[in-house]
Design a protein around this motif. Structure first.
Motif, PDB file in Angstrom:
ATOM      1  N   ASN A  36     -31.601  -6.801  14.309  1.00 41.92           N
ATOM      2  CA  ASN A  36     -31.031  -7.235  15.588  1.00 41.92           C
ATOM      3  C   ASN A  36     -30.053  -6.203  16.136  1.00 41.92           C
ATOM      4  N   LEU A  37     -29.284  -5.563  15.249  1.00 41.08           N
ATOM      5  CA  LEU A  37     -28.360  -4.526  15.698  1.00 41.08           C
ATOM      6  C   LEU A  37     -29.116  -3.345  16.308  1.00 41.08           C
ATOM      7  N   ILE A  38     -30.186  -2.926  15.668  1.00 45.30           N
ATOM      8  CA  ILE A  38     -30.984  -1.816  16.183  1.00 45.30           C
ATOM      9  C   ILE A  38     -31.595  -2.175  17.537  1.00 45.30           C
ATOM     10  N   ASN A  39     -32.078  -3.394  17.670  1.00 45.71           N
ATOM     11  CA  ASN A  39     -32.638  -3.822  18.958  1.00 45.71           C
ATOM     12  C   ASN A  39     -31.567  -3.854  20.044  1.00 45.71           C
ATOM     13  N   MET A  40     -30.366  -4.285  19.680  1.00 43.68           N
ATOM     14  CA  MET A  40     -29.278  -4.311  20.666  1.00 43.68           C
ATOM     15  C   MET A  40     -28.886  -2.883  21.068  1.00 43.68           C
ATOM     16  N   VAL A  41     -28.832  -1.970  20.106  1.00 40.90           N
ATOM     17  CA  VAL A  41     -28.533  -0.575  20.420  1.00 40.90           C
ATOM     18  C   VAL A  41     -29.620  -0.007  21.329  1.00 40.90           C
ATOM     19  N   TYR A  42     -30.869  -0.364  21.068  1.00 46.47           N
ATOM     20  CA  TYR A  42     -31.980   0.084  21.918  1.00 46.47           C
ATOM     21  C   TYR A  42     -31.796  -0.420  23.351  1.00 46.47           C
ATOM     22  N   ILE A  43     -31.417  -1.674  23.489  1.00 44.74           N
ATOM     23  CA  ILE A  43     -31.221  -2.247  24.827  1.00 44.74           C
ATOM     24  C   ILE A  43     -30.065  -1.557  25.537  1.00 44.74           C
ATOM     25  N   VAL A  44     -28.972  -1.307  24.815  1.00 43.76           N
ATOM     26  CA  VAL A  44     -27.792  -0.692  25.435  1.00 43.76           C
ATOM     27  C   VAL A  44     -28.027   0.784  25.734  1.00 43.76           C
ATOM     28  N   TRP A  45     -28.579   1.514  24.762  1.00 41.09           N
ATOM     29  CA  TRP A  45     -28.666   2.964  24.896  1.00 41.09           C
ATOM     30  C   TRP A  45     -29.894   3.409  25.698  1.00 41.09           C
ATOM     31  N   ILE A  46     -31.060   2.903  25.338  1.00 37.02           N
ATOM     32  CA  ILE A  46     -32.294   3.342  25.994  1.00 37.02           C
ATOM     33  C   ILE A  46     -32.525   2.591  27.308  1.00 37.02           C
ATOM     34  N   CYS A  47     -32.396   1.275  27.273  1.00 43.82           N
ATOM     35  CA  CYS A  47     -32.664   0.467  28.483  1.00 43.82           C
ATOM     36  C   CYS A  47     -31.460   0.379  29.414  1.00 43.82           C
ATOM     37  N   GLN A  48     -30.311   0.843  28.971  1.00 44.09           N
ATOM     38  CA  GLN A  48     -29.077   0.811  29.751  1.00 44.09           C
ATOM     39  C   GLN A  48     -28.772  -0.588  30.288  1.00 44.09           C
ATOM     40  N   LEU A  49     -28.894  -1.569  29.398  1.00 46.86           N
ATOM     41  CA  LEU A  49     -28.613  -2.984  29.674  1.00 46.86           C
ATOM     42  C   LEU A  49     -29.504  -3.590  30.759  1.00 46.86           C
ATOM     43  N   GLN A  50     -30.669  -2.974  30.994  1.00 48.35           N
ATOM     44  CA  GLN A  50     -31.624  -3.496  31.969  1.00 48.35           C
ATOM     45  C   GLN A  50     -33.031  -3.495  31.390  1.00 48.35           C
ATOM     46  N   PRO A  51     -33.265  -4.255  30.303  1.00 48.76           N
ATOM     47  CA  PRO A  51     -34.601  -4.232  29.697  1.00 48.76           C
ATOM     48  C   PRO A  51     -35.680  -4.812  30.595  1.00 48.76           C
ATOM     49  N   GLY A  52     -35.303  -5.608  31.577  1.00 45.05           N
ATOM     50  CA  GLY A  52     -36.278  -6.169  32.508  1.00 45.05           C
ATOM     51  C   GLY A  52     -36.971  -5.115  33.347  1.00 45.05           C
ATOM     52  N   LYS A  53     -36.349  -3.944  33.510  1.00 46.19           N
ATOM     53  CA  LYS A  53     -36.970  -2.857  34.261  1.00 46.19           C
ATOM     54  C   LYS A  53     -38.080  -2.188  33.462  1.00 46.19           C
ATOM     55  N   PHE A  54     -38.060  -2.340  32.132  1.00 52.74           N
ATOM     56  CA  PHE A  54     -38.983  -1.616  31.275  1.00 52.74           C
ATOM     57  C   PHE A  54     -40.008  -2.504  30.570  1.00 52.74           C
ATOM     58  N   TYR A  55     -39.761  -3.803  30.544  1.00 54.66           N
ATOM     59  CA  TYR A  55     -40.643  -4.737  29.846  1.00 54.66           C
ATOM     60  C   TYR A  55     -40.880  -5.959  30.722  1.00 54.66           C
ATOM     61  N   GLN A  56     -42.065  -6.537  30.588  1.00 49.04           N
ATOM     62  CA  GLN A  56     -42.390  -7.724  31.367  1.00 49.04           C
ATOM     63  C   GLN A  56     -41.636  -8.943  30.853  1.00 49.04           C
ATOM     64  N   SER A  57     -41.544  -9.076  29.538  1.00 54.18           N
ATOM     65  CA  SER A  57     -40.804 -10.160  28.906  1.00 54.18           C
ATOM     66  C   SER A  57     -39.898  -9.540  27.840  1.00 54.18           C
ATOM     67  N   PRO A  58     -38.706  -9.108  28.219  1.00 52.28           N
ATOM     68  CA  PRO A  58     -37.869  -8.317  27.312  1.00 52.28           C
ATOM     69  C   PRO A  58     -37.545  -8.992  25.989  1.00 52.28           C
ATOM     70  N   LEU A  59     -37.174 -10.246  26.009  1.00 52.61           N
ATOM     71  CA  LEU A  59     -36.816 -10.942  24.767  1.00 52.61           C
ATOM     72  C   LEU A  59     -38.010 -11.006  23.823  1.00 52.61           C
ATOM     73  N   GLN A  60     -39.146 -11.376  24.335  1.00 47.76           N
ATOM     74  CA  GLN A  60     -40.367 -11.452  23.536  1.00 47.76           C
ATOM     75  C   GLN A  60     -40.791 -10.073  23.051  1.00 47.76           C
ATOM     76  N   ASP A  61     -40.812  -9.096  23.946  1.00 51.14           N
ATOM     77  CA  ASP A  61     -41.302  -7.758  23.604  1.00 51.14           C
ATOM     78  C   ASP A  61     -40.403  -7.040  22.611  1.00 51.14           C
ATOM     79  N   ILE A  62     -39.106  -7.173  22.765  1.00 49.46           N
ATOM     80  CA  ILE A  62     -38.188  -6.411  21.926  1.00 49.46           C
ATOM     81  C   ILE A  62     -37.903  -7.105  20.604  1.00 49.46           C
ATOM     82  N   PHE A  63     -37.651  -8.397  20.618  1.00 52.19           N
ATOM     83  CA  PHE A  63     -37.187  -9.069  19.411  1.00 52.19           C
ATOM     84  C   PHE A  63     -38.288  -9.764  18.608  1.00 52.19           C
TER      85      PHE A  63
END
Length: 108
Positions: A58-85
């Protein structure tokens, strides 16, 4: 926007989402294997090993969301919660357990 441009933008978005999922999967696979090896080398056993995995996954996924997605995972994934976690959780758990037992056997 004409209908041709709309169709092209949807196709382009689908290709980008698939590419983003591949990159995320590579990050998760690599981290799960490294976490498993570290857990094995540290001789972590039983429930503590699974808690180690859950916390750091979960920590790695949160770092991915903060660092790579810049707190906007909806711009990169259709269903961010499902796709990432959740989408690759079982895959990552099995990779972790495999590396965990391998690391544990090497040290033990």
């Amino acid at each position: 926007m004409s209908s041709n441009e709309e169709v092209f933008s949807q196709i382009n978005a689908t290709v980008n989402v698939v590419d983003n999922k591949k990159r995320l999967l590579f990050v998760q696979d690599s981290c799960a294997l490294v976490l498993g090896l570290v857990a094995g080398f540290l001789q972590i056993e039983s429930v503590n090993g699974f808690l180690w995995f859950l916390a750091l996954y979960n920590l790695i996924n949160m770092v991915y969301i903060v660092w790579i997605c810049q707190l906007q995972p909806g711009k990169f994934y259709q269903s961010p919660l499902q796709d990432i976690f959740f989408e690759s959780f079982i895959r990552e758990l099995t990779g972790f357990v495999m590396a965990w037992t391998f690391g544990y056997a090497l040290i033990g």
